[in-house]
Enzyme design. Sequence first.
Site, mmCIF file in Angstrom:
data_model
loop_
_atom_site.group_PDB
_atom_site.id
_atom_site.type_symbol
_atom_site.label_atom_id
_atom_site.label_comp_id
_atom_site.label_asym_id
_atom_site.label_seq_id
_atom_site.Cartn_x
_atom_site.Cartn_y
_atom_site.Cartn_z
ATOM 1 N N ASP A 1 2.298 -3.673 8.343
ATOM 2 C CA ASP A 1 3.752 -3.765 8.180
ATOM 3 C C ASP A 1 4.455 -2.423 7.959
ATOM 4 O OD1 ASP A 1 3.091 -6.414 8.318
ATOM 5 O OD2 ASP A 1 3.612 -6.897 6.251
ATOM 6 N N LYS B 1 3.026 -11.311 12.868
ATOM 7 C CA LYS B 1 2.717 -12.321 11.854
ATOM 8 C C LYS B 1 4.009 -12.793 11.195
ATOM 9 C CE LYS B 1 1.601 -9.044 8.072
ATOM 10 N NZ LYS B 1 2.468 -9.555 7.004
ATOM 11 N N CYS C 1 1.232 -7.925 1.302
ATOM 12 C CA CYS C 1 0.606 -8.180 2.602
ATOM 13 C C CYS C 1 -0.744 -7.491 2.774
ATOM 14 C CB CYS C 1 1.559 -7.779 3.718
ATOM 15 S SG CYS C 1 3.049 -8.819 3.768
#
Length: 228
Positions: A23, A132, A165
Amino acid sequence: MTLPARPEPITLKPSETAVVVVDMQNAYSTEGGYVDLAGFDISGAKGTIANIKKTLDAARAAGVQVIYFQNGWDKDYVEAGGPGSPNWHKSNALKTMRKRPELQGQLLAKGTWDYAIVDELQPQPGDILVPKTRYSGFFNTNMDSVLRARGIRNLVFVGIATNVCVESSLRDAFHLEYFGVMLEDATHHLGPDFIQQATVYNVEKFFGWVATVNDFCGVISQAAPVTD
């Protein structure tokens, strides 16, 4: 190659190893992105970006697969789930947009600046991008298939946020029988500083191994260089 790590060194074969970039989007590391707008401290993100770039340069030179996770949803946020989903209630991006309706459609929506990977870490030819919609990069994605098709067993995690995450993905990797390593100085947390240490402790004691960027780059540089 044997990587100095905690709680003990771990042997990684480059052809069976991938660096997983979690991310690294404007949302999580850039002023004006969702995390900044939600009130989290992103001052450490610049150093994290620099350390990730160093890691990726070394990994690519050694022929280690690079995989990017990119978190977000469709522009109408159908993929985020409605009130029947805990994600709807807990996602700080969604909560921020509910508090500030003028931001609706701007945060973590596919195709927006917020969703995009930061300029410094743009994917290169041969890298793999896995979109995702939840914290873990293994949930409702093809990540497991991508890894198994390439014989990859070892995952080196970098990115943001350490305690959300990154940790969620590393835990799921552990449950799927992958060997997870977190480069602690190539991750950044959301919350107080002790949160970073809590995740480091969890990974080191329960779910994987913890190493540094310099140790990883030093070891991987000894691998046979990639030739055309």
